[in-house]
Design a protein around this motif. Structure first.
Motif, PDB file in Angstrom:
ATOM      1  N   UNK A 116       0.805  -1.212   0.000  1.00 44.16           N
ATOM      2  CA  UNK A 116       0.000   0.000   0.000  1.00 44.16           C
ATOM      3  C   UNK A 116       0.846   1.273   0.000  1.00 44.16           C
ATOM      4  N   UNK A 117       2.174   1.128   0.150  1.00 41.80           N
ATOM      5  CA  UNK A 117       3.028   2.312   0.163  1.00 41.80           C
ATOM      6  C   UNK A 117       2.886   3.056  -1.152  1.00 41.80           C
ATOM      7  N   UNK A 118       2.649   4.346  -1.068  1.00 41.02           N
ATOM      8  CA  UNK A 118       2.433   5.084  -2.312  1.00 41.02           C
ATOM      9  C   UNK A 118       3.715   5.197  -3.131  1.00 41.02           C
ATOM     10  N   UNK A 119       4.878   5.295  -2.418  1.00 42.30           N
ATOM     11  CA  UNK A 119       6.135   5.458  -3.147  1.00 42.30           C
ATOM     12  C   UNK A 119       7.048   4.294  -2.869  1.00 42.30           C
ATOM     13  N   UNK A 120       7.830   3.954  -3.862  1.00 44.42           N
ATOM     14  CA  UNK A 120       8.744   2.835  -3.670  1.00 44.42           C
ATOM     15  C   UNK A 120      10.202   3.253  -3.823  1.00 44.42           C
ATOM     16  N   UNK A 121      10.426   4.493  -4.216  1.00 46.36           N
ATOM     17  CA  UNK A 121      11.801   4.966  -4.391  1.00 46.36           C
ATOM     18  C   UNK A 121      11.980   6.233  -3.572  1.00 46.36           C
TER      19      UNK A 121
END
Lengths: 512, 644
Positions: free
Chosen positions: A263-268
């Motif tokens: 569910x994390x909106x960002x991965x970087x």
């Protein structure tokens, strides 16, 4: 790593190391790269030993003691091999003998390649036949040596999880690798991420600034590789695409992300300021602002995919929701093909539908892309069944009606209204076209109010009740269908609870 | 009031001894005149209530009060709305679940919403929606889901209904016996589902151009229960498609292939499997001699054959067929202009049990042939000899057919009173007589007919110039007369008309065009007595505003043709049109279009009245006779017929 970049790296290596076996080194590296990845893939995520930092340290020390000419990757592998052997009844002597054997073979290999190099010039004058014969012999020699090297190296390979190597506390490079690691929190990817990190940690001890370059290069490479895969998969959105796939269990590697990671909106994330990005490319662009070292073409270039991808074990994903058919513990587990499939599956099946269509105020979605797809068609579904289902095609509606008992096609509302009588005609005309979606949201609103009751006003969009007057309320097509058996009755079962006086809807108190 | 009621109560009590069932039985016999039951119900409250409960059939002429009427008659099971002008969706909102049959033919304004209302009649078994052009698949889908007991459904000319609607009917209404899909834009897709209906007996596919050989050959199974199949005007179906469709339909009894492909040996061979085939209609097709011969050979149980307007029917083919099929009951050879006396000789010789023979316009058949008909076919009930060479000898012979109910002798210039008087004496069951333009007829014939054929219902004496009021007075004794056509009979006056009006209470259709001697004095008794009048033609009469206005008291009047009435003023016409509330169709001179207030026209149209504006030049008497002379002089009554 794309070939150009590789060349670049090689070129850098040459003057810095200034070693006699450049050719070999680069070849060796090539080989190592593939095997390294291969090995990474084989890691079983279930087994997760904790690797004390000291071990890594010691292995590093060992690495230095050896002082071999081989590349850092090589030393890493040796280190790993030592480790694994130590765990499973470790015998240092056998390992050392294996290593010396390898060393010997590698020397042979190097000589052979030298020989080839030397011959290439001489052969030019000779007859083609002899040349071909000799080349064949050499190739056979080369093949046998490589096979021996590989098998020996393979015997060194452990069958246990190496994620412990990736322990954050391992190595000197912790500070550098950690952010990257944090980004790719995927447990199962630890090994992959950790590999370069370990490598880095080894490289970093080397006195040359090459090592620093290498760090950048490699972290960027690996991190990006992972992200690249994600980007690529975003194109395939259907998580049921692998329905028919019948992979024998064990022939693929199962990866499972945690709910929070899905569910994390960002991965970087930026390692410097912590800003998050969905795409690595955007992160790389962002990084430019943090200094000139991020502006080099190498830092900005799009990292390429692994060339030897065929040797990679197939990856499949498991849904973290226990009991789901897509969860690896399920009896008839059906894995998800890509990471995006998994994300979409998890959102669709196990999350609340938070995206609501602003046009019909009825349909809700948990995946934004689904909402966008729906919005393309919303309002165009003009074929309506008495059960409230809408169809974009007439034949689909009739197929639906043929299938279910008691369902019947619903007569378009504007037609119903047109026949109400000449007296009503004036006020009808403006609202005839859009009436369908409106009575649907009416229905869903009523249901929701009953269900929650916390703040019912929030459920009424201004379109529904705020602006509607008594007259408009009457426009709901009740007239011809007032019988309880009528095809529309379901629509009004809820609405009938409310007297047609919109004044009552102003405050939430009236509703409960 | 109360006193009165108590005084009459003993009488009521006596009648109350009769149970409702017995009164119902008595009412069952009151069928001759629809007004009888009305009179009965007006006697008292109790009779009114009994009549209300007794009535099963309702055929209203206006739909305005449908809701009230259905409340008054709670046990109505058959509702025929085909005569109502402009039925709207809202007027059908009152349909109740009791109804078993509804006829909504010609309700062209009906939309899907009305169909949804019909779907509320859950017990509906028969439904006619002929020419309901605005109903679409959606409406039919509602009916399919709502009326699961449907046994008969006619969707003729419902152009809005396609494969999906019909397919859903076939899926949901498994009880369907009879299905009329004429002129629908359907294809093989729904036919497949329709043929899966287990009980389907009667299927009409007339003018379904979407059905062709390719789609029919793709059908794996035919319908085993099918008895009647109408594939008229299916131009894309040849014997190939037909044989694949009929291969499994071994029970087929009636087949219509009118206006279809050529009837040759191949087509006749495809009928070979249909051993039970009783009737074949091949109207308007091209027929070969070998085809007719093969039909004679294969169709062993053939009793009805129609070759109306077929080209290629020769003496050889027809004779070969009729000599093999001696059981033939009905034969139609209308407009087979090449057959001669030889064919008639073979027909009468073999098919002695003929009940119906139609041979209009067989102009090459000589007069002696009709003598043969009378001699050998004495079971004839229907005989059409329009435009033939029959003479008095033939008529005398035909008078032996004592069962004769329908006799058409239009445009038979050779017949006179001498022959027709025999018919009047012998054919007491005659119901229909057509003497159109058989100019040799005088009052004597009509007197004989009126005296002998008391059950006569329809008579056409148009252009029989010698007919006078005496004929009409004698016809006034025929109480069942409902149709009188006396166009162009200049000797008829208002006196004769009023006699008919008083005697023939059933009169529904009256044509007195070109009877210049009929004026307002004829209209007033007509308006008073002929309360069943539905259709009238008053063109070229001497009727004025007064007469026309008086017709407004005939509440049933729906169709009116009013051309060239010299005494008619625009205001009088407007008043009459407004007063006649039930009008559905009015033919008027185009000159009135500008003279009538447009609001009145609008109002009438909104009531459901359709105007037809004619712009014919007024033909004076002299001009008329001149035309008559020239055309007859040129020869050929047919041309004359066409011209006038």
């Amino acid at each position: 790593m794309d070939p150009e970049e590789r060349l670049c790296a090689d070129a850098r290596t040459k003057p810095l190391n200034n070693q006699p076996f450049i050719g070999f080194s680069s070849q060796q590296k090539n080989w190592e790269d593939s095997s390294l990845l291969d090995y990474g893939m084989r890691i079983e995520p279930q087994i997760s030993y904790f690797n004390p930092p000291t071990e890594t340290q010691s292995s590093l020390a060992c690495n230095f003691n050896n002082q071999t000419q081989i590349t850092s990757q090589k030393s890493y592998q040796v280190n790993v091999a030592c480790e694994s052997n130590r765990i499973q009844d470790w015998d240092p002597r056998s390992t050392i003998s294996s290593l010396s054997f390898l060393e010997k073979k590698i020397h042979q290999l190097r000589d052979l390649i030298h020989f080839i190099n030397g011959q290439r010039g001489q052969f030019t004058g000779q007859s083609d036949e002899l040349l071909v014969q000799q080349q064949m012999l050499i190739t056979a020699d080369l093949t046998s040596i490589i096979v021996q090297v590989m098998s020996t190296a393979g015997s060194l390979l452990p069958s246990v999880d190496h994620s412990r190597v990736a322990n954050p506390s391992a190595g000197v490079s912790e500070d550098i690798v950690l952010p990257d690691y944090a980004v790719n929190k995927v447990e199962d990817d630890h090994s992959r991420v950790s590999n370069p990190s370990t490598r880095v940690s080894e490289n970093i001890v080397l006195p040359e600034n090459y090592a620093v370059n290498k760090v950048e290069d490699l972290t960027g490479y690996f991190g990006a590789e992972e992200n690249f895969a994600v980007e690529d998969h975003e194109l395939k959105s259907d998580d049921d695409a692998d329905e028919g796939e019948n992979l024998p269990p064990g022939s693929y590697e199962i990866l499972q992300l945690e709910k929070e990671e899905i569910l994390a909106p960002h991965t970087h994330f930026c390692t410097i300021c912590g800003k998050g990005f969905k795409r690595d490319a955007n992160l790389r662009m962002h990084m430019r602002g943090h200094g000139d070292e991020y502006k080099t073409p190498a830092a900005l270039a799009k990292p390429n995919k692994e060339s030897s991808s065929e040797s990679i074990l197939i990856k499949r994903y498991s849904c973290p929701y226990v009991g789901c058919k897509r969860n690896k513990d399920h009896k008839r587990f059906q894995p998800l093909k890509t990471i995006l499939c998994m994300k979409n599956h998890y959102k669709r099946s196990h999350c609340d539908k938070t995206y609501m269509c602003s046009r019909c105020n009825a349909k809700k979605f948990s995946v934004l892309a689904d909402l966008k797809t729906h919005e393309k068609h919303c309002g165009k579904d003009k074929w309506l069944c008495s059960c409230g289902t809408t169809f974009s095609r007439k034949d689909k509606l009739f197929g639906h009606i043929a299938l279910f008992q008691g369902h019947s096609p619903a007569v378009p509302v504007d037609e119903a209204k047109a026949s109400v009588g000449p007296s009503d005609r004036g006020q009808i005309s403006e609202a005839t076209t859009k009436i369908e979606p409106r009575d649907f949201n009416f229905k869903s609103n009523v249901m929701e109010v009953k269900g929650s009751g916390n703040d019912p006003t929030s459920y009424f969009s201004p379109l529904d009740f705020g602006t509607s007057n008594a007259g408009e309320f009457h426009e709901f097509p009740r007239l011809p269908f007032e019988d309880s058996e009528s095809s529309f009755s379901f629509l009004f079962s809820g609405s009938c609870d409310y007297p047609p006086n919109t004044g009552r809807y102003s405050g939430p108190n009236n509703l409960e | 009031m109360k006193k009165q009621k108590s005084m009459t109560e003993p009488i009521f009590n006596r009648f109350d001894l009769l149970s409702d069932e017995i009164v119902f039985l008595i009412l069952d016999f009151l069928n001759d005149d629809p007004l009888d039951k009305k009179s009965f119900s007006l006697v008292c409250k109790s009779f009114h209530a009994i009549e209300s409960r007794h009535r099963k059939i309702l055929k209203p002429l206006r739909s305005e009060h449908l809701a009230k009427v259905l409340i008054r008659f709670p046990f109505i099971s058959y509702l025929d709305l085909s005569l109502c002008p402009r039925i709207t969706d809202s007027s059908l909102g009152v349909i109740s679940g009791n109804l078993v049959e509804i006829d909504l033919s010609n309700a062209t304004d009906l939309k899907d919403l009305a169909a949804a209302s019909i779907a509320e009649a859950k017990n509906l078994e028969k439904l006619w929606l002929v020419r309901c052009k605005s109903i679409t698949d959606i409406g039919i889908g509602c009916i399919a889901v709502g009326c699961r007991k449907l046994k008969l459904l006619s969707l003729k000319w419902c152009f809005g209904v396609g494969d999906l609607g019909v397919g859903l009917i076939a899926v949901k209404c498994k009880e369907i016996r009879s299905l009329d899909l004429s002129y629908l834009p359907i294809t093989n897709k729904c036919l497949l589902q329709v043929l899966e209906l287990q009980h389907l007996e009667d299927l009409v596919l007339e003018g379904c151009f979407g059905i062709d050989d390719d789609s029919l050959t793709a059908l794996k199974q035919g319908c085993t229960s099918l008895e009647t199949l109408d594939m008229s005007s299916c131009q894309n179906v040849s014997h190939v498609g037909l044989s694949s469709l009929t291969s499994a339909a071994g029970c087929l009894r009636h087949l219509s292939l009118s206006y279809g492909s050529r009837v040759d040996l191949a087509l006749a061979d495809s009928l070979q499997k249909l051993s039970l085939l009783q009737s074949i209609k091949l109207d308007g097709s091209q027929v070969t001699c070998s085809g007719l011969k093969a039909i004679g050979n294969w169709c062993a149980s053939l009793t009805e054959l129609s070759l109306s307007k077929c080209s290629g029917v020769t003496d050889e083919g027809l004779s070969s067929l009729v000599t093999k099929r001696v059981d033939l009951r009905k034969l139609d050879v209308t407009c087979c202009r090449t057959i001669t006396c030889a064919s008639v000789a073979h027909i009468t010789n073999s098919c002695t049990s003929l009940t119906s023979l139609r041979m209009e316009s067989c102009t090459t058949v000589s007069a002696e042939a009709f003598v043969l008909i009378g001699q050998r076919c004495q079971f004839l009930e229907e005989l059409d000899l329009t435009e033939n060479n029959i003479d008095d000898e033939g008529l005398k012979s035909i008078s032996r057919c004592s069962q004769l109910a329908s006799l058409k002798l239009g445009i038979c210039p050779n017949i006179t009173d001498k022959g027709l008087i025999h018919i009047g004496i012998c054919c007491s069951k005659l119901k229909e007589l057509d003497l159109y333009r058989s100019a040799g007829i005088t009052d004597l014939s009509i007197l004989a007919i009126a005296r002998g054929c008391t059950v006569i219902e329809t008579i056409n004496i148009a252009y029989c110039k010698n007919i006078t009021d005496r004929s009409l007075v004698s016809l006034s004794k025929c109480s069942k007369l409902n149709t009188l056509e006396s166009r162009g009979c200049p000797l008829i006056t208002s006196f004769g008309l009023s006699a008919v009006a008083m005697g023939c209470k059933q009169l529904t259709k009256l044509d007195i065009k070109n009877c210049q001697n009929i004026d307002d004095t004829g209209m007033i008794p007509l308006a008073h007595f002929s309360q069943n009048l539905r259709q009238i033609n008053l063109s070229y009469t001497s009727v004025t505003d007064v007469g026309l206005l008086s017709l407004a008291s005939v509440s049933c009047l729906q169709i009116m043709t009013v051309l060239h009435l010299e005494g008619l003023t625009p205001s009088g016409l407007a008043a009459a049109l407004l007063a006649c509330g039930g009008l559905t169709k009015v033919k008027l001179q185009a000159s009135f279009k500008a003279l009538l207030p447009p609001t009145i026209i609008e109002h009438l149209e909104s009531r459901g009245c359709v105007f037809q504006w004619r712009d014919k030049v007024f033909q004076t008497d002299r001009l008329r006779s001149k035309i008559l002379e020239t055309t007859v002089g040129r020869g050929g009554m047919k041309q004359f017929h066409d011209m006038v």
